[in-house]
Write a protein that holds these residues in place. Structure first.
Motif, PDB file in Angstrom:
ATOM      1  N   ILE A  53       0.907  -1.173   0.005  1.00 38.95           N
ATOM      2  CA  ILE A  53       0.023   0.044  -0.086  1.00 38.95           C
ATOM      3  C   ILE A  53       0.909   1.225   0.140  1.00 38.95           C
ATOM      4  O   ILE A  53       0.882   2.178  -0.858  1.00 38.95           O
ATOM      5  CB  ILE A  53      -1.009  -0.012   1.353  1.00 38.95           C
ATOM      6  CG1 ILE A  53      -1.744  -1.123   1.063  1.00 38.95           C
ATOM      7  CG2 ILE A  53      -1.684   1.394   1.423  1.00 38.95           C
ATOM      8  CD1 ILE A  53      -2.732  -1.363   2.507  1.00 38.95           C
ATOM      9  N   ALA A  54       1.683   1.287   1.111  1.00 34.96           N
ATOM     10  CA  ALA A  54       2.590   2.539   1.062  1.00 34.96           C
ATOM     11  C   ALA A  54       3.586   2.732   0.133  1.00 34.96           C
ATOM     12  O   ALA A  54       3.442   3.742  -0.656  1.00 34.96           O
ATOM     13  CB  ALA A  54       3.378   2.495   2.385  1.00 34.96           C
ATOM     14  N   SER A  55       4.171   1.729  -0.381  1.00 34.39           N
ATOM     15  CA  SER A  55       5.250   1.993  -1.458  1.00 34.39           C
ATOM     16  C   SER A  55       4.515   2.511  -3.074  1.00 34.39           C
ATOM     17  O   SER A  55       4.957   3.236  -3.604  1.00 34.39           O
ATOM     18  CB  SER A  55       5.809   0.705  -1.720  1.00 34.39           C
ATOM     19  OG  SER A  55       5.285  -0.253  -2.287  1.00 34.39           O
ATOM     20  N   GLY A  56       3.389   1.708  -3.041  1.00 36.59           N
ATOM     21  CA  GLY A  56       2.360   2.478  -4.479  1.00 36.59           C
ATOM     22  C   GLY A  56       2.037   3.626  -4.501  1.00 36.59           C
ATOM     23  O   GLY A  56       2.297   4.564  -5.226  1.00 36.59           O
ATOM     24  N   ILE A  57       1.772   4.008  -3.058  1.00 44.61           N
ATOM     25  CA  ILE A  57       1.054   5.316  -3.148  1.00 44.61           C
ATOM     26  C   ILE A  57       2.304   6.482  -3.377  1.00 44.61           C
ATOM     27  O   ILE A  57       2.014   7.355  -4.055  1.00 44.61           O
ATOM     28  CB  ILE A  57       0.599   5.585  -1.645  1.00 44.61           C
ATOM     29  CG1 ILE A  57      -0.650   4.936  -1.431  1.00 44.61           C
ATOM     30  CG2 ILE A  57       0.326   7.375  -1.385  1.00 44.61           C
ATOM     31  CD1 ILE A  57      -1.023   4.933   0.095  1.00 44.61           C
ATOM     32  N   TYR A  58       3.476   6.193  -2.622  1.00 45.10           N
ATOM     33  CA  TYR A  58       4.521   7.099  -2.874  1.00 45.10           C
ATOM     34  C   TYR A  58       5.153   7.161  -4.041  1.00 45.10           C
ATOM     35  O   TYR A  58       5.440   8.273  -4.984  1.00 45.10           O
ATOM     36  CB  TYR A  58       5.664   7.048  -1.693  1.00 45.10           C
ATOM     37  CG  TYR A  58       4.921   7.173  -0.253  1.00 45.10           C
ATOM     38  CD1 TYR A  58       4.349   8.394  -0.038  1.00 45.10           C
ATOM     39  CD2 TYR A  58       4.995   6.101   0.610  1.00 45.10           C
ATOM     40  CE1 TYR A  58       3.807   8.462   1.435  1.00 45.10           C
ATOM     41  CE2 TYR A  58       4.427   6.238   1.644  1.00 45.10           C
ATOM     42  CZ  TYR A  58       4.001   7.529   2.218  1.00 45.10           C
ATOM     43  OH  TYR A  58       3.508   7.786   3.316  1.00 45.10           O
ATOM     44  N   ILE A  59       5.503   5.930  -4.678  1.00 44.93           N
ATOM     45  CA  ILE A  59       5.957   5.885  -6.064  1.00 44.93           C
ATOM     46  C   ILE A  59       5.227   6.585  -7.079  1.00 44.93           C
ATOM     47  O   ILE A  59       5.510   7.431  -7.913  1.00 44.93           O
ATOM     48  CB  ILE A  59       6.408   4.380  -6.312  1.00 44.93           C
ATOM     49  CG1 ILE A  59       7.457   3.702  -5.569  1.00 44.93           C
ATOM     50  CG2 ILE A  59       6.639   4.255  -7.763  1.00 44.93           C
ATOM     51  CD1 ILE A  59       7.554   2.311  -5.552  1.00 44.93           C
ATOM     52  N   PHE A  60       3.850   6.371  -7.046  1.00 44.30           N
ATOM     53  CA  PHE A  60       3.120   6.831  -8.195  1.00 44.30           C
ATOM     54  C   PHE A  60       2.813   8.178  -8.040  1.00 44.30           C
ATOM     55  O   PHE A  60       2.304   8.833  -8.807  1.00 44.30           O
ATOM     56  CB  PHE A  60       2.087   5.822  -8.622  1.00 44.30           C
ATOM     57  CG  PHE A  60       2.494   4.448  -9.206  1.00 44.30           C
ATOM     58  CD1 PHE A  60       2.956   4.470 -10.250  1.00 44.30           C
ATOM     59  CD2 PHE A  60       2.120   3.344  -8.087  1.00 44.30           C
ATOM     60  CE1 PHE A  60       3.492   3.191 -10.715  1.00 44.30           C
ATOM     61  CE2 PHE A  60       2.546   2.188  -8.498  1.00 44.30           C
ATOM     62  CZ  PHE A  60       3.437   1.982  -9.890  1.00 44.30           C
ATOM     63  N   SER A  61       2.330   8.389  -6.802  1.00 44.73           N
ATOM     64  CA  SER A  61       2.070   9.884  -6.462  1.00 44.73           C
ATOM     65  C   SER A  61       3.159  10.867  -6.846  1.00 44.73           C
ATOM     66  O   SER A  61       3.273  11.890  -7.496  1.00 44.73           O
ATOM     67  CB  SER A  61       1.845  10.265  -4.789  1.00 44.73           C
ATOM     68  OG  SER A  61       1.863  11.708  -4.841  1.00 44.73           O
ATOM     69  N   GLY A  62       4.523  10.375  -6.538  1.00 40.92           N
ATOM     70  CA  GLY A  62       5.730  11.275  -7.053  1.00 40.92           C
ATOM     71  C   GLY A  62       5.811  11.213  -8.473  1.00 40.92           C
ATOM     72  O   GLY A  62       6.343  12.054  -9.215  1.00 40.92           O
ATOM     73  N   GLU A 110      10.186  11.575  -3.251  1.00 40.04           N
ATOM     74  CA  GLU A 110       9.000  10.858  -2.921  1.00 40.04           C
ATOM     75  C   GLU A 110       9.028   9.543  -3.631  1.00 40.04           C
ATOM     76  O   GLU A 110       8.597   8.454  -3.182  1.00 40.04           O
ATOM     77  CB  GLU A 110       7.840  11.443  -3.171  1.00 40.04           C
ATOM     78  CG  GLU A 110       6.426  10.676  -2.952  1.00 40.04           C
ATOM     79  CD  GLU A 110       5.219  11.738  -3.107  1.00 40.04           C
ATOM     80  OE1 GLU A 110       4.102  11.123  -2.783  1.00 40.04           O
ATOM     81  OE2 GLU A 110       5.295  12.863  -3.420  1.00 40.04           O
ATOM     82  N   ILE A 111       9.248   9.539  -4.856  1.00 43.53           N
ATOM     83  CA  ILE A 111       9.642   8.453  -5.813  1.00 43.53           C
ATOM     84  C   ILE A 111      10.688   7.420  -5.234  1.00 43.53           C
ATOM     85  O   ILE A 111      10.295   6.159  -5.104  1.00 43.53           O
ATOM     86  CB  ILE A 111      10.031   8.529  -7.130  1.00 43.53           C
ATOM     87  CG1 ILE A 111       8.752   9.429  -7.780  1.00 43.53           C
ATOM     88  CG2 ILE A 111      10.068   7.515  -7.978  1.00 43.53           C
ATOM     89  CD1 ILE A 111       9.111  10.071  -9.054  1.00 43.53           C
ATOM     90  N   VAL A 112      11.773   7.909  -4.789  1.00 44.40           N
ATOM     91  CA  VAL A 112      12.886   7.133  -4.140  1.00 44.40           C
ATOM     92  C   VAL A 112      12.793   6.476  -2.988  1.00 44.40           C
ATOM     93  O   VAL A 112      12.999   5.263  -2.694  1.00 44.40           O
ATOM     94  CB  VAL A 112      14.287   8.046  -4.351  1.00 44.40           C
ATOM     95  CG1 VAL A 112      15.465   7.415  -3.558  1.00 44.40           C
ATOM     96  CG2 VAL A 112      14.671   8.397  -5.625  1.00 44.40           C
ATOM     97  N   ALA A 113      11.840   7.279  -2.149  1.00 46.46           N
ATOM     98  CA  ALA A 113      11.766   6.769  -0.839  1.00 46.46           C
ATOM     99  C   ALA A 113      10.780   5.683  -1.080  1.00 46.46           C
ATOM    100  O   ALA A 113      10.641   4.742  -0.240  1.00 46.46           O
ATOM    101  CB  ALA A 113      10.991   7.935  -0.102  1.00 46.46           C
ATOM    102  N   GLY A 114       9.793   5.744  -1.921  1.00 49.80           N
ATOM    103  CA  GLY A 114       8.656   4.531  -2.173  1.00 49.80           C
ATOM    104  C   GLY A 114       9.459   3.416  -2.735  1.00 49.80           C
ATOM    105  O   GLY A 114       8.860   2.402  -2.108  1.00 49.80           O
ATOM    106  N   LEU A 115      10.424   3.457  -3.515  1.00 44.35           N
ATOM    107  CA  LEU A 115      11.199   2.631  -3.981  1.00 44.35           C
ATOM    108  C   LEU A 115      12.062   1.710  -2.773  1.00 44.35           C
ATOM    109  O   LEU A 115      12.203   0.743  -2.583  1.00 44.35           O
ATOM    110  CB  LEU A 115      12.234   2.752  -5.093  1.00 44.35           C
ATOM    111  CG  LEU A 115      11.254   3.057  -6.373  1.00 44.35           C
ATOM    112  CD1 LEU A 115      12.556   3.934  -7.469  1.00 44.35           C
ATOM    113  CD2 LEU A 115      10.732   1.806  -7.194  1.00 44.35           C
ATOM    114  N   LEU A 116      12.698   2.548  -1.876  1.00 43.25           N
ATOM    115  CA  LEU A 116      13.494   2.071  -0.816  1.00 43.25           C
ATOM    116  C   LEU A 116      12.784   1.573  -0.032  1.00 43.25           C
ATOM    117  O   LEU A 116      13.280   0.453   0.948  1.00 43.25           O
ATOM    118  CB  LEU A 116      14.179   3.364  -0.228  1.00 43.25           C
ATOM    119  CG  LEU A 116      15.330   4.095  -1.135  1.00 43.25           C
ATOM    120  CD1 LEU A 116      15.946   5.166  -0.423  1.00 43.25           C
ATOM    121  CD2 LEU A 116      16.441   2.858  -1.731  1.00 43.25           C
TER     122      LEU A 116
END
Length: 356
Positions: free
Chosen positions: A126-135, A172-178
């Motif tokens: 849930i969290a990673s998807g939100i941040y990666i695609f929002s970014g 935001e993208i990089v944090a979602g990936l990490l």
């Protein structure tokens, strides 16, 4: 009380409080129709009494499900999701990213309450998807020029510029990936926690006082990130027998947002959060209307200029679903109720005012 139970107890409690706070803030949006703003898929509004009943059941069902046996709780969860779809059908503005995120977290906590590792995996999806695609959606000049500057702290010793705006999106993208990598998961949580803290500060009554309904969701995400941070040393990425729920979460938090990068997907299904891409409609009315006077951008002129987003947020608590076809339906609603209605513009209100 072991560490896992205490963590999950806090997450459960936060989810309930934030979910019900969202219901209260958006009461006029979720529990009622609006004569000018409601847009139904079938051009039909159900009675407010029925809307109220459906919304009550929708909001209370998953809360109850957190406290009972999973076999019964899953049906309450499914009924809540079904009722939410029904409410959306009769008012498309009710389809929002934060509601999808809430239901995703409810699904994880209800269906995976007996396996902490799988619960941990679901929350990561849930969290990673939100941040990666929002970014990814924020990598545009609209976000850099119009949205990011509003979240900047101008008391800092250096000025905001476009590089900083794009940097926000990239972080935001990089944090979602990490978040997906065990060794970097804790590191990823830190900028994301800061992100949500800044959003709450800037959107709150202390600063912009805007779109208040997303503040509880931002607080839930802070607690979710703290949960992931504390559990990162103890849990591994594991799906086990929970393939079905993982597929469903993958569809809503990865597949649809991912497809939205290349094809049209309804904006509120794409995790397009403060992206700078959304249409902001400003309605022109040829004569002053007392009912709308407090929303008029140009009270000194004979015509009125109304921000439809502001009107919706203040009268309903929820934002307008920013699709052009939905704005067209809103315009029809206004013209049928207020014959002096002219048209909707999608440029900055100052530029519209100059034309009027």
């Amino acid at each position: 009380m072991n560490l896992h139970f205490s963590n999950r107890y806090v997450l459960n409690a936060t989810l309930i409080v934030c979910w019900l706070a969202t219901a209260m803030i958006g009461f006029n949006g979720f529990f009622k129709s609006h004569d000018l703003l409601t847009v139904s898929l079938f051009d039909y509004q159900i009675p407010d009494a029925l809307t109220f009943l459906l919304a009550v059941m929708m909001f209370l069902s998953p809360v109850t499900g957190l406290f009972i046996n999973v076999r019964i709780a899953k049906w309450l969860l499914l009924s809540s999701a079904f009722l939410y779809v029904v409410l959306i059908v009769f008012d498309l503005h009710r389809l929002t990213p934060y509601m999808i995120a809430y239901l995703g977290v409810f699904a994880a906590l209800i269906l995976l309450k007996y396996d902490s590792s799988i619960l941990y995996t679901a929350l990561l999806i849930i969290a990673s998807g939100i941040y990666i695609f929002s970014g990814l959606h924020k990598l545009n000049i609209g976000f850099v020029k119009d949205i990011a500057p509003q979240f900047w702290f101008y008391s800092l010793p250096f000025n905001y510029n476009d590089v900083i705006g794009y940097g926000f999106a990239i972080i935001e993208i990089v944090a979602g990936l990490l978040l997906l990598l065990p060794l970097t998961r804790k590191l990823a949580c830190i900028p994301l926690l800061l992100l949500h803290t800044v959003i709450i500060w800037k959107l709150g009554p202390w600063k912009l006082d805007w779109n208040t309904i997303v503040m509880p969701w931002n607080f839930l995400m802070i607690v979710t990130l703290i949960y992931l941070f504390r559990k990162s040393a103890l849990s591994t990425f594991r799906i086990g027998s929970a393939q079905t729920i993982m597929v469903v979460l993958g569809v809503f938090f990865w597949l649809l947002p991912g497809l939205s990068q290349i094809i049209w997907i309804p904006e509120n299904l794409s995790m397009m959060l403060y992206s700078g891409k959304s249409k902001s409609g400003y309605l022109v009315i040829n004569e002053p209307i007392d009912r709308l006077s407090s929303y008029d951008h140009i009270p000194e002129k004979e015509k009125m200029l109304i921000s439809l987003q502001r009107l919706s947020m203040e009268e309903r608590g929820i934002a307008i679903h920013p699709e052009l076809k939905i704005y067209d339906k809103i315009l029809e609603n206004f013209k049928s109720k207020i014959p002096q209605t002219d048209r909707i513009y999608y440029t900055h209100p100052n530029k519209i005012s100059e034309k009027l």
